[in-house]
Design an enzyme around this catalytic site. Structure first.
Site, PDB file in Angstrom:
ATOM      1  N   GLU A 198       0.833  -1.221   0.000  1.00 40.54           N
ATOM      2  CA  GLU A 198       0.000   0.000   0.000  1.00 40.54           C
ATOM      3  C   GLU A 198       0.855   1.254   0.000  1.00 40.54           C
ATOM      4  OE1 GLU A 198      -3.038  -0.314   3.071  1.00 40.54           O
ATOM      5  OE2 GLU A 198      -4.237  -1.578   1.761  1.00 40.54           O
ATOM      6  N   GLU A 385      -5.431  -8.382  -0.987  1.00 41.47           N
ATOM      7  CA  GLU A 385      -6.144  -8.193   0.281  1.00 41.47           C
ATOM      8  C   GLU A 385      -7.594  -7.889  -0.045  1.00 41.47           C
ATOM      9  OE1 GLU A 385      -4.688  -5.307   3.115  1.00 41.47           O
ATOM     10  OE2 GLU A 385      -2.608  -5.862   2.716  1.00 41.47           O
TER      11      GLU A 385
HETATM   12  P1  P53 Z   1      -7.331  -2.796   9.286  1.00 41.40           P
HETATM   13  C1  P53 Z   1      -6.942   1.502   5.700  1.00 41.40           C
HETATM   14  C2  P53 Z   1      -7.761   1.344   4.591  1.00 41.40           C
HETATM   15  C3  P53 Z   1      -7.558   0.292   3.724  1.00 41.40           C
HETATM   16  C4  P53 Z   1      -6.513  -0.588   3.955  1.00 41.40           C
HETATM   17  O1  P53 Z   1      -7.012  -2.797   7.722  1.00 41.40           O
HETATM   18  C5  P53 Z   1      -5.687  -0.420   5.048  1.00 41.40           C
HETATM   19  C6  P53 Z   1      -5.898   0.619   5.928  1.00 41.40           C
HETATM   20  C7  P53 Z   1      -5.006   0.809   7.117  1.00 41.40           C
HETATM   21  O2  P53 Z   1      -5.739   0.642   8.271  1.00 41.40           O
HETATM   22  O3  P53 Z   1      -4.623  -1.234   5.315  1.00 41.40           O
HETATM   23  C8  P53 Z   1      -4.522  -2.543   4.801  1.00 41.40           C
HETATM   24  O4  P53 Z   1      -6.364  -3.740   9.901  1.00 41.40           O
HETATM   25  C9  P53 Z   1      -3.165  -3.063   5.223  1.00 41.40           C
HETATM   26  C10 P53 Z   1      -3.226  -4.139   6.267  1.00 41.40           C
HETATM   27  C11 P53 Z   1      -4.440  -3.945   7.133  1.00 41.40           C
HETATM   28  C12 P53 Z   1      -5.672  -4.125   6.259  1.00 41.40           C
HETATM   29  O5  P53 Z   1      -5.662  -3.225   5.177  1.00 41.40           O
HETATM   30  O6  P53 Z   1      -7.147  -1.400   9.709  1.00 41.40           O
HETATM   31  O7  P53 Z   1      -2.365  -3.477   4.143  1.00 41.40           O
HETATM   32  O8  P53 Z   1      -2.031  -4.123   6.994  1.00 41.40           O
HETATM   33  O9  P53 Z   1      -4.496  -4.775   8.231  1.00 41.40           O
HETATM   34  C13 P53 Z   1      -6.985  -3.982   7.010  1.00 41.40           C
HETATM   35  O10 P53 Z   1      -8.744  -3.295   9.415  1.00 41.40           O
END
Ligand code: P53
Length: 486
Positions: A198, A385
């Site tokens: 990201e 993801e």
């Molecule tokens: P969490 C924000 C928006 C979209 C993706 O996020 C993001 C974030 C950061 O918070 O991060 C990615 O754990 C990232 C992972 C993360 C996952 O999305 O906040 O690559 O490390 O855990 C989910 O729910």
């Protein structure tokens, strides 16, 4: 169904969110080790000692270490990433569960500070190298292809303290040393690599009304990472021509909330600044025309050398990979109905529903995104993801009925299916947090994503015992039937 027989079905995690063992076997610290837990409405805090020797903490989002301060860990704070889900000591058991689900691919990251604890050692930390060798070997033996993120927000903390957060050209050579080590070390074990997770968060999540200084720092941070990424692609291909090296973009599908031309233009700006800027440089090997416009708006002047431009050109990625969780609706009009708590994810879209953390549920947005980026780059794509962070309830008999998660995945897989049918070269899908882990945004455990439940809680308690949710059996069927049986 359209999924090819070698489609990479799998799941994803990141070192700092799952490994734990933060100070074990010579590992150095990363930012997450000085970051506390939070919730959707209370920010995670970064802890440090100020220049007068006093304990201080400031919100993680937009954090910058003040002059003369030092990062520090305090006994009276809880740091959820210190233990994670202790993947460091449970990886065999965890990989066995992934194998049982039929995983073809597992995305994980290497913690830079396990390999170079302060980032500046001349020799790597053998215990760190051994750990990932064991994990990759275990995966290979289980018939699972590793997909390795080289950096997942975890710059060695010592570097951050010394050189600022990617504010120094020095980072390029330090990252080069790190990637050279791991590319050589894991040749034959790993084929797929992602240079920066990201990468666009630095600019995409910078508030639109941030100061010119903040924009300057964000764009400079990105420039050094672009060059580092381009160097990594060249180094990787020289070490093993079979290496497939990708970029990784936080994929958010932006929509204008109204038909006001101001909103349409603002929406275009969100795509350019937030999404395309990084992908364009990493896939096309040069800055896009609109970059000058973006820089000018904030009087940004970058340290970019002629040689940097050559590196960017010679270091374009082989794959475009991205995360996808939500669309975001944006407007220039006054609108208090924002979603996402202390991290704003736009304003409420009346046609969508939202997760408990304010993330818009929008499977069609995934297809839209796939179509847009495939058209733009014509590179193989992977969704690395995607998932639903939700509260799970453990029933008295230990079962977990997460039908909401199954519904979420089913809807997104259907959209991927349509995209492939259209001719889009989508080669893999690794769902986020296939095993419960610490949330990056809020530091919570209760924001769960997994097919596998981990008995670990926000107050630090828990046995770390793993158990299977309903979605575990469902995803196993999906993989077995190659996406047929949804
Ligand atoms: P969490 C924000 C928006 C979209 C993706 O996020 C993001 C974030 C950061 O918070 O991060 C990615 O754990 C990232 C992972 C993360 C996952 O999305 O906040 O690559 O490390 O855990 C989910 O729910």
């Amino acid at each position: 169904m359209t999924f090819s027989k070698d489609f990479y079905w799998g799941g994803a995690v990141a070192a700092n969110q799952c490994e734990g063992a933060w100070n074990v076997d010579g590992r150095g610290m990363a930012r997450t080790d000085v970051t506390t837990g939070g919730t959707v409405n209370t920010p995670r805090m970064v802890t440090f000692i100020d220049k007068d020797g006093q304990k201080q903490k400031l919100p993680k989002h937009g954090f910058k270490l003040p002059e003369g301060a030092h990062f520090a860990v305090f006994d009276d704070e809880l740091y959820p990433n210190h233990d994670g889900i202790d993947f460091y000591h449970h990886y065999k058991e965890d990989i066995a569960l992934l194998k049982e689900m039929g995983f073809k691919m597992f995305r994980l990251s290497i913690s830079w500070s396990r390999i170079y604890p302060t980032g500046e050692e001349t020799e790597p930390n053998q215990a760190g190298l051994d750990f990932y060798r064991n994990v990759f070997t275990e995966l290979r033996n289980a018939g699972i292809e590793p997909l390795v993120s080289i950096w997942h927000f975890d710059t060695p903390l010592a570097l951050e303290e010394k050189y600022g957060d990617w504010q120094d050209r020095k980072y390029i050579e330090l990252y080069e040393k790190y990637v050279t080590t791991i590319f050589k070390e894991y040749k034959g074990l790993v084929k797929y690599w992602l240079t920066f997770n990201e990468i666009n968060n630095t600019i995409n999540f910078l508030p639109d009304d941030a100061s010119d200084e903040a924009f300057q720092e964000a764009y400079q941070h990105l420039h050094y990472q672009f060059v580092a990424s381009a160097r990594a692609v060249q180094i990787g291909h020289a070490i093993d021509p079979n290496y497939q090296i990708g970029c990784m973009i936080c994929g958010i599908t932006y929509y204008p909330l109204t038909s006001d031309p101001e909103d349409i233009l603002f929406n275009r700006y969100k795509w350019e600044k937030g999404i395309f800027y990084c992908g364009d440089v990493q896939c096309k090997g040069k800055y896009p025309t609109y970059a000058k416009r973006l820089w000018k708006e904030h009087n940004v002047e970058l340290d970019i050398t002629e040689q940097d431009l050559v590196e960017l050109k010679n270091g374009t990625v082989d794959l475009y990979t991205f995360s996808y969780y939500m669309s975001q609706s944006i407007t220039t009009h006054k609108n208090e109905d924002t979603v996402g708590g202390n991290m704003s994810f736009g304003v409420r879209n009346p046609y969508l529903t939202y997760s408990d953390w304010g993330w818009a549920l929008d499977p069609q947005g995934l297809r839209y995104y796939l179509e847009v980026v495939y058209d733009r780059y014509e590179l193989p794509l992977m969704v690395v993801e995607n998932g639903l962070g939700a509260f799970d309830t453990v029933e008295e008999d230990g079962s977990i009925h997460d039908d909401y998660r199954i519904d979420y995945y089913r809807a997104h897989i259907k959209e991927m299916d349509k995209a492939i049918e259209e001719g889009i070269d989508l080669i893999g899908y690794t769902t986020w947090g296939c095993i419960d882990l610490v949330s990056a945004g809020t530091g919570e455990m209760r924001k769960r994503y997994g097919f596998i439940y981990v008995d670990k809680h926000d107050d630090g308690t828990g046995t770390m015992k793993r158990s299977k949710k309903d979605s575990f059996y469902w995803y196993k069927k999906v993989i077995e039937s190659n996406g047929e049986n949804l």
